[in-house]
Design a protein around this motif. Structure first.
Motif, PDB file in Angstrom:
ATOM      1  N   ASP A   1      -9.516   0.438   7.903  1.00  0.00           N
ATOM      2  CA  ASP A   1      -8.155   0.551   8.440  1.00  0.00           C
ATOM      3  C   ASP A   1      -7.297  -0.624   7.961  1.00  0.00           C
ATOM      4  O   ASP A   1      -7.506  -1.762   8.370  1.00  0.00           O
ATOM      5  CB  ASP A   1      -8.211   0.579   9.977  1.00  0.00           C
ATOM      6  CG  ASP A   1      -6.837   0.861  10.580  1.00  0.00           C
ATOM      7  OD1 ASP A   1      -5.867   1.054   9.817  1.00  0.00           O
ATOM      8  OD2 ASP A   1      -6.744   0.886  11.811  1.00  0.00           O
TER       9      ASP A   1
ATOM     10  N   MET B   1      -4.645   5.414  11.429  1.00  0.00           N
ATOM     11  CA  MET B   1      -5.339   4.626  10.417  1.00  0.00           C
ATOM     12  C   MET B   1      -4.782   4.980   9.043  1.00  0.00           C
ATOM     13  O   MET B   1      -4.915   6.124   8.597  1.00  0.00           O
ATOM     14  CB  MET B   1      -6.824   4.963  10.467  1.00  0.00           C
ATOM     15  CG  MET B   1      -7.672   3.925   9.841  1.00  0.00           C
ATOM     16  SD  MET B   1      -9.263   3.828  10.692  1.00  0.00           S
ATOM     17  CE  MET B   1     -10.312   4.557   9.454  1.00  0.00           C
ATOM     18  N   SER B   2      -4.136   4.002   8.411  1.00  0.00           N
ATOM     19  CA  SER B   2      -3.565   4.298   7.108  1.00  0.00           C
ATOM     20  C   SER B   2      -4.135   3.329   6.063  1.00  0.00           C
ATOM     21  O   SER B   2      -4.846   2.382   6.398  1.00  0.00           O
ATOM     22  CB  SER B   2      -2.044   4.189   7.172  1.00  0.00           C
ATOM     23  OG  SER B   2      -1.683   2.873   7.516  1.00  0.00           O
ATOM     24  N   THR B   3      -3.865   3.602   4.800  1.00  0.00           N
ATOM     25  CA  THR B   3      -4.447   2.762   3.747  1.00  0.00           C
ATOM     26  C   THR B   3      -3.577   1.552   3.422  1.00  0.00           C
ATOM     27  O   THR B   3      -3.975   0.705   2.613  1.00  0.00           O
ATOM     28  CB  THR B   3      -4.659   3.572   2.446  1.00  0.00           C
ATOM     29  OG1 THR B   3      -3.393   4.077   2.014  1.00  0.00           O
ATOM     30  CG2 THR B   3      -5.630   4.717   2.645  1.00  0.00           C
ATOM     31  N   ARG B   4      -2.386   1.507   4.000  1.00  0.00           N
ATOM     32  CA  ARG B   4      -1.517   0.342   3.764  1.00  0.00           C
ATOM     33  C   ARG B   4      -0.715   0.082   5.023  1.00  0.00           C
ATOM     34  O   ARG B   4      -0.074   0.990   5.540  1.00  0.00           O
ATOM     35  CB  ARG B   4      -0.584   0.627   2.590  1.00  0.00           C
ATOM     36  CG  ARG B   4       0.285  -0.561   2.258  1.00  0.00           C
ATOM     37  CD  ARG B   4       0.669  -0.560   0.803  1.00  0.00           C
ATOM     38  NE  ARG B   4       1.394  -1.759   0.441  1.00  0.00           N
ATOM     39  CZ  ARG B   4       1.727  -2.074  -0.787  1.00  0.00           C
ATOM     40  NH1 ARG B   4       1.385  -1.272  -1.777  1.00  0.00           N
ATOM     41  NH2 ARG B   4       2.391  -3.188  -1.049  1.00  0.00           N
ATOM     42  N   LYS B   5      -0.769  -1.143   5.489  1.00  0.00           N
ATOM     43  CA  LYS B   5      -0.081  -1.509   6.734  1.00  0.00           C
ATOM     44  C   LYS B   5       1.418  -1.445   6.494  1.00  0.00           C
ATOM     45  O   LYS B   5       1.935  -2.123   5.591  1.00  0.00           O
ATOM     46  CB  LYS B   5      -0.505  -2.923   7.124  1.00  0.00           C
ATOM     47  CG  LYS B   5      -0.209  -3.267   8.567  1.00  0.00           C
ATOM     48  CD  LYS B   5      -0.773  -4.652   8.923  1.00  0.00           C
ATOM     49  CE  LYS B   5      -0.565  -4.912  10.413  1.00  0.00           C
ATOM     50  NZ  LYS B   5      -1.300  -6.139  10.824  1.00  0.00           N
TER      51      LYS B   5
ATOM     52  N   ASN C   1       7.254   8.565  10.448  1.00  0.00           N
ATOM     53  CA  ASN C   1       6.311   7.623   9.829  1.00  0.00           C
ATOM     54  C   ASN C   1       6.301   7.614   8.305  1.00  0.00           C
ATOM     55  O   ASN C   1       5.978   6.592   7.698  1.00  0.00           O
ATOM     56  CB  ASN C   1       4.894   7.909  10.333  1.00  0.00           C
ATOM     57  CG  ASN C   1       4.659   7.366  11.733  1.00  0.00           C
ATOM     58  OD1 ASN C   1       5.396   6.489  12.182  1.00  0.00           O
ATOM     59  ND2 ASN C   1       3.642   7.876  12.413  1.00  0.00           N
ATOM     60  N   LEU C   2       6.615   8.736   7.664  1.00  0.00           N
ATOM     61  CA  LEU C   2       6.621   8.730   6.202  1.00  0.00           C
ATOM     62  C   LEU C   2       7.536   7.632   5.664  1.00  0.00           C
ATOM     63  O   LEU C   2       7.156   6.871   4.770  1.00  0.00           O
ATOM     64  CB  LEU C   2       7.070  10.092   5.656  1.00  0.00           C
ATOM     65  CG  LEU C   2       7.347  10.131   4.140  1.00  0.00           C
ATOM     66  CD1 LEU C   2       6.121   9.742   3.335  1.00  0.00           C
ATOM     67  CD2 LEU C   2       7.820  11.518   3.712  1.00  0.00           C
TER      68      LEU C   2
ATOM     69  N   ALA D   1       6.202   4.234   6.274  1.00  0.00           N
ATOM     70  CA  ALA D   1       5.064   3.955   5.390  1.00  0.00           C
ATOM     71  C   ALA D   1       5.519   3.572   3.984  1.00  0.00           C
ATOM     72  O   ALA D   1       4.879   2.770   3.309  1.00  0.00           O
ATOM     73  CB  ALA D   1       4.144   5.175   5.323  1.00  0.00           C
ATOM     74  N   LEU D   2       6.637   4.160   3.545  1.00  0.00           N
ATOM     75  CA  LEU D   2       7.129   3.882   2.185  1.00  0.00           C
ATOM     76  C   LEU D   2       7.952   2.599   2.112  1.00  0.00           C
ATOM     77  O   LEU D   2       8.345   2.170   1.018  1.00  0.00           O
ATOM     78  CB  LEU D   2       7.983   5.054   1.674  1.00  0.00           C
ATOM     79  CG  LEU D   2       7.231   6.347   1.366  1.00  0.00           C
ATOM     80  CD1 LEU D   2       8.209   7.462   0.988  1.00  0.00           C
ATOM     81  CD2 LEU D   2       6.226   6.131   0.220  1.00  0.00           C
TER      82      LEU D   2
ATOM     83  N   PHE E   1       7.289  -0.352   2.184  1.00  0.00           N
ATOM     84  CA  PHE E   1       6.722  -1.497   1.449  1.00  0.00           C
ATOM     85  C   PHE E   1       7.330  -1.641   0.063  1.00  0.00           C
ATOM     86  O   PHE E   1       7.213  -2.686  -0.579  1.00  0.00           O
ATOM     87  CB  PHE E   1       5.197  -1.396   1.355  1.00  0.00           C
ATOM     88  CG  PHE E   1       4.710  -0.278   0.474  1.00  0.00           C
ATOM     89  CD1 PHE E   1       4.628  -0.440  -0.909  1.00  0.00           C
ATOM     90  CD2 PHE E   1       4.340   0.947   1.003  1.00  0.00           C
ATOM     91  CE1 PHE E   1       4.186   0.593  -1.722  1.00  0.00           C
ATOM     92  CE2 PHE E   1       3.903   1.979   0.204  1.00  0.00           C
ATOM     93  CZ  PHE E   1       3.829   1.804  -1.161  1.00  0.00           C
TER      94      PHE E   1
ATOM     95  N   TYR F   1      -0.025  15.937   7.665  1.00  0.00           N
ATOM     96  CA  TYR F   1       1.237  15.291   8.066  1.00  0.00           C
ATOM     97  C   TYR F   1       2.441  16.150   7.666  1.00  0.00           C
ATOM     98  O   TYR F   1       3.364  16.374   8.443  1.00  0.00           O
ATOM     99  CB  TYR F   1       1.354  13.905   7.424  1.00  0.00           C
ATOM    100  CG  TYR F   1       2.610  13.192   7.873  1.00  0.00           C
ATOM    101  CD1 TYR F   1       2.594  12.379   8.992  1.00  0.00           C
ATOM    102  CD2 TYR F   1       3.824  13.348   7.201  1.00  0.00           C
ATOM    103  CE1 TYR F   1       3.748  11.746   9.446  1.00  0.00           C
ATOM    104  CE2 TYR F   1       4.980  12.729   7.646  1.00  0.00           C
ATOM    105  CZ  TYR F   1       4.934  11.930   8.763  1.00  0.00           C
ATOM    106  OH  TYR F   1       6.072  11.313   9.201  1.00  0.00           O
TER     107      TYR F   1
ATOM    108  N   LEU G   1      -1.354   7.446   1.193  1.00  0.00           N
ATOM    109  CA  LEU G   1      -1.082   6.382   2.168  1.00  0.00           C
ATOM    110  C   LEU G   1      -1.720   6.671   3.521  1.00  0.00           C
ATOM    111  O   LEU G   1      -1.786   5.792   4.368  1.00  0.00           O
ATOM    112  CB  LEU G   1       0.438   6.204   2.333  1.00  0.00           C
ATOM    113  CG  LEU G   1       1.146   5.597   1.123  1.00  0.00           C
ATOM    114  CD1 LEU G   1       2.660   5.770   1.241  1.00  0.00           C
ATOM    115  CD2 LEU G   1       0.801   4.095   1.013  1.00  0.00           C
ATOM    116  N   GLN G   2      -2.199   7.904   3.694  1.00  0.00           N
ATOM    117  CA  GLN G   2      -2.802   8.318   4.961  1.00  0.00           C
ATOM    118  C   GLN G   2      -1.862   8.013   6.131  1.00  0.00           C
ATOM    119  O   GLN G   2      -2.218   7.338   7.109  1.00  0.00           O
ATOM    120  CB  GLN G   2      -4.163   7.627   5.159  1.00  0.00           C
ATOM    121  CG  GLN G   2      -5.226   8.087   4.159  1.00  0.00           C
ATOM    122  CD  GLN G   2      -5.753   9.485   4.499  1.00  0.00           C
ATOM    123  OE1 GLN G   2      -6.209   9.725   5.612  1.00  0.00           O
ATOM    124  NE2 GLN G   2      -5.680  10.404   3.556  1.00  0.00           N
TER     125      GLN G   2
END
Lengths: 135, 135, 135, 135, 135, 135
Positions: C131, D1-5, D34-35, D38-39, D41, D83, E122-123
């Motif tokens: 995670d 739980m994602s692959t990038r905070k 959330n998309l 999440a982007l 970054f 998603y 990105l999960q």
């Protein structure tokens, strides 16, 4: 039209020749299909791939040979691999697949795809009863 | 979390109740798994889907019941349908799938995926010998 | 055989001509491959798509040019896009892909597909250690 | 739980804030799903992705807004993106999707998947009449 | 090249003839495309598949006929079914799809695929607001 | 929730223990992630799978270790394998993947998916220049 030219004389490499000889002996035929010719550029990859195919598909195990081909076809259809659908349908025919069984295989693959998409579209939650860890 | 709220009291609709009754009678259990509850918003879709599943998967045909579940699982894995993999693995267990057979199923699905991707990456041309129309 | 007839004289449209000119200048070749000809029916879609490809694939970034092509091929194989596998394998060759590297690419794609399917078939739960949000 | 905070305070970056402001203004809501978080970054990736979504999905074009969401859902189901199925079903509901239309959408996606797999399993050759280039 | 030779004279079977007659009457054309010829080996499978296609795609329902074809194309593209993309693009054209609408369809399918892959890479966790059960 | 309960004490089987010891030694960590625990029900499958992963991913070859992880991630995203995306993103981070490189990887995967779908939707014919056999 392929992305890598197969070797013109693959059996000039003794490791390739050994695999081709084993394919011919295992399948009792002189026919070497294009997958093996395509992999002949890399003897190690060819050996490993044939080794797996032979151990699982051409050796007696707990599942019968025809059932194993039907599983292989099912995966290949869902992965849209035209070559694999052709080659494993031919293999299933060689192992006794009847017309009626082939028709059922078509219908089951189609039904599975249908419910796969329905479930994903509805995002159906997994029933707790299906948890193998809970048994 | 699903994309459509299942009806709170699905069996208030007599058509849904009839399908659920048939599922219980056919499977000899009181358990109605979430797929059928999720489809209960549309009695016609529920009837057609259960009708197909019953005719192919819960009625004697030329392929044996366990083989049919293995084909269903194979498609569901390749289509990445988590719910379907769970529900049909449970169904296969109920129809006698042994641990050893399950291990083989895993290995065959994995091998098929491997060669599917190899063939697509190399763009291997289909052998003319596989043409069913040529027979 | 395609689903939309490409324009017979695409460069009659000055916006298409500008994109084609940029492709030729960027790639230092007169060759315009079919994807760009196929997209020429819609100058805006052509401009945006080429703009993205140029910015990511034909401009120096933190990943080296060959690595970027290998990623592109990997996605294209898993999505079963025959055209894309062909065009990006040719691009990778033009950027220096060796025979040995190509063989490794084949093996890694095949192995990834294998473990992807194994994991989906077994429904392996994600380890909390993976995670990214927990770091 | 994602692959990038996701960034803790994404709008500290003025480019991200500008995109988020545009999302809020375009959609007439304070909700940023959330998309987009999440982007955040990578402001450039966020800008380009939102720019495309806005231009196609939130701007009047020749296809009506609801039809565009149904197409988006259909692709997302077939690509098994949980998603995306959730977010675009919610968007379709907000654009007026009725229960009856949603039921039909489910049935069409399921039927398409069924015939897609049948055709691939049988390797049906394309009819020459479907060639757009021949018109 | 297909995996099963279609019957040479499919309409010798009266059940097949009845389906073909219904296809011709429903579509007001003498043209029977290859999918139906390929399915003619199994009259029951042919009847059921045509029955579903007719009920959903050739009968007035709440979604308009062109929208339904666009959904069908979208699924077929994501499932990489070349035949289906060809046949349903031709059907959409016959139902009035314009060049501009076709261009938009291309762009939406491409954008959906892009965000599907971004989200999976990105999960991204599903927003609680998208839960239909919470409404 | 998985489809098969992992062995409670996998290292009671000496073959499993040998693989786990090799994983720990190769990776210089005590952490055994869930994939290997899940495969421990079948020592032979575990040995073969780890053997392949070790030979390709944990042994110096012509492609550098980070590039190999990026290829693995790309395939896993396109196959919608959530677990694999998580585990190989973590592995790539451990091998030095920077934030900027990760952002580029996201963008390339998304772009490839976009053009994959465009090409399939348009059914773009492969350029003869891409034929490796013609060189």
């Amino acid at each position: 039209m392929s992305t890598r030219k197969p070797p013109a004389d693959p059996e000039a490499d003794p490791r390739v020749q050994a695999v081709f000889d084993d394919i011919r002996a295992t399948r009792k035929t002189d026919f070497i299909n294009n997958l093996w010719r395509a992999l002949a550029f890399d003897a190690a990859l060819l050996e490993r791939t044939w080794g797996e195919v032979k151990a699982l598909m051409a050796t007696p195990t707990t599942l019968d040979p025809l059932t194993k081909e039907l599983i292989y076809i099912a995966v290949s259809v869902a992965n849209a691999c035209s070559y694999c659908v052709h080659s494993h349908t031919a293999a299933a025919r060689a192992k006794g697949l009847t017309d009626a069984q082939h028709g059922e295989l078509m219908a089951i693959i189609a039904l599975a795809a249908k419910t796969n998409h329905l479930v994903t579209a509805l995002q159906v939650p997994v029933d707790p009863a299906f948890d193998a860890g809970a048994a």
